[in-house]
Design an enzyme around this catalytic site. Structure first.
Site, mmCIF file in Angstrom:
data_model
loop_
_atom_site.group_PDB
_atom_site.id
_atom_site.type_symbol
_atom_site.label_atom_id
_atom_site.label_comp_id
_atom_site.label_asym_id
_atom_site.label_seq_id
_atom_site.Cartn_x
_atom_site.Cartn_y
_atom_site.Cartn_z
ATOM 1 N N GLN A 96 -9.229 19.561 -103.335
ATOM 2 C CA GLN A 96 -10.123 18.445 -103.641
ATOM 3 C C GLN A 96 -9.562 17.504 -104.689
ATOM 4 O O GLN A 96 -10.084 16.396 -104.880
ATOM 5 C CB GLN A 96 -11.476 18.975 -104.102
ATOM 6 C CG GLN A 96 -11.468 19.653 -105.462
ATOM 7 C CD GLN A 96 -12.783 20.320 -105.785
ATOM 8 O OE1 GLN A 96 -13.115 21.365 -105.208
ATOM 9 N NE2 GLN A 96 -13.537 19.743 -106.708
ATOM 10 N N CYS A 131 -16.511 19.514 -104.422
ATOM 11 C CA CYS A 131 -16.527 20.856 -103.839
ATOM 12 C C CYS A 131 -17.626 21.008 -102.796
ATOM 13 O O CYS A 131 -17.471 21.710 -101.795
ATOM 14 C CB CYS A 131 -16.689 21.897 -104.935
ATOM 15 S SG CYS A 131 -18.227 21.751 -105.880
ATOM 16 N N HIS A 151 -20.504 25.047 -108.852
ATOM 17 C CA HIS A 151 -19.364 24.873 -107.957
ATOM 18 C C HIS A 151 -19.685 25.502 -106.609
ATOM 19 O O HIS A 151 -20.342 26.543 -106.544
ATOM 20 C CB HIS A 151 -18.121 25.528 -108.562
ATOM 21 C CG HIS A 151 -16.880 25.335 -107.746
ATOM 22 N ND1 HIS A 151 -16.367 24.077 -107.478
ATOM 23 C CD2 HIS A 151 -16.054 26.213 -107.123
ATOM 24 C CE1 HIS A 151 -15.268 24.205 -106.738
ATOM 25 N NE2 HIS A 151 -15.064 25.486 -106.516
ATOM 26 N N ASN A 206 -11.877 28.577 -101.576
ATOM 27 C CA ASN A 206 -12.034 27.506 -102.552
ATOM 28 C C ASN A 206 -11.305 26.252 -102.073
ATOM 29 O O ASN A 206 -10.595 26.272 -101.058
ATOM 30 C CB ASN A 206 -11.505 27.957 -103.916
ATOM 31 C CG ASN A 206 -12.125 27.191 -105.064
ATOM 32 O OD1 ASN A 206 -12.922 26.277 -104.861
ATOM 33 N ND2 ASN A 206 -11.757 27.543 -106.277
#
Length: 296
Positions: A130, A136, A239, A263
């Site tokens: 990102q 996120c 997150h 992630n």
């Protein structure tokens, strides 16, 4: 740039002299991650990096004594303070005031498998990055949608986070300054679909707008092989990640259950971009809070 430099000086105070014994390691780390700093910024970043390195070494010493279930190592975020890291790479905005989505009702008769890994079944696209953008929420949303499309069509299509960043603001998302997955799902439903990454590539900013002047922020994200757990991990979620499975591992003679989370901080973070997070009744890091998934 001047504002950011002033903020760093305020956070760090007067810089201390660098450790000469770390000179070769520092230069090698800069070359590995293509780091270049203008003027006095290098001394500031060097001090942050050294402090993070000390934290890593202290943690790993404690891990060798059985106090932790994972180890740390330096990665490309090692020159960032905790405050910077949190502002740059976290962008989940809880949607407390929205109408509640339908809750998942587990079947009493359903027997769940002992382990699940959707990566092995072809549902998961490669790890993404990102960048310095609090998006996120968009990456978590596209990951869920990519799996949904694969389940329906058998085709794994990399979907566009940038499409969500630019176009779902009317539903309450805020581009690089945070958002929420269910609002992204609602946009896709209202829009009748979502562009692919190939058609609508990621640029880590909101297009045609001058907003990310100060950028978002982070804590030094580090490489940590092992199952992550920490008593200091807050259950206040800031997150978003994508759950791609769960499993069990032998750790210090005990069976330890974990979630597999994808992630969006590149493959250099965690375990090739993933993290195994302790799974159990204590709801580690608030992983069970505000979970959501799209349906067709």
């Amino acid at each position: 740039m001047a504002v950011l430099l002033w903020l760093l000086l305020a956070l760090l105070g007067c810089t201390t002299a660098p450790d000469p014994a770390l000179e070769e390691t520092w230069e090698g780390w800069k070359i590995l991650h293509a780091k270049e700093y203008p003027g006095e910024a290098e001394a500031i970043r060097r001090e942050v990096w050294e402090k993070n390195l000390q934290r890593i070494q202290q943690h790993n010493q404690e891990e060798s004594q059985g106090h932790h279930t994972f180890r740390l190592a330096m990665n490309h975020y090692g020159d960032l303070t905790d405050e910077e890291f949190n502002q740059l790479l976290n962008g989940f905005t809880p949607a407390w005031q929205e109408e509640p989505a339908p809750l998942f009702q587990a079947s009493v008769a359903l027997k769940t498998p002992v382990e699940v890994d959707w990566r092995a079944k072809g549902y998961v696209t490669p790890v993404k990055n990102q960048g310095h953008c609090g998006s996120c929420w968009a990456f978590s949303a596209t990951g869920a949608l990519e799996g949904l499309v694969f389940n329906r069509t058998g085709k794994l299509v990399v979907l566009s986070e940038q499409n969500l960043i630019d176009c779902s603001r009317k539903l309450g998302n805020n581009g690089c300054h945070g958002g929420y997955m269910t609002r992204a799902f609602q946009y896709v439903r209202d829009n009748g679909g979502l562009n692919s990454e190939h058609v609508y590539p990621y640029v880590a900013t909101v297009r045609d707008e001058e907003e990310i002047k100060a950028g978002p922020w982070l804590t030094p994200a580090l490489l940590f092989p092992g199952i992550f757990s920490s008593m200091f991990c807050s259950q206040q979620v800031n997150h978003g990640m994508l759950a791609v499975g769960y499993g069990t591992s032998q750790e210090h003679g005990h069976n330890v259950s974990y979630w597999i989370l994808k992630n969006s901080w590149s493959e250099l973070w965690g375990e090739q971009g993933y993290i195994r997070l302790l799974k159990g009744a204590d709801n580690q890091c608030g992983v069970a809070n505000q979970a959501s998934f799209p349906v067709l």
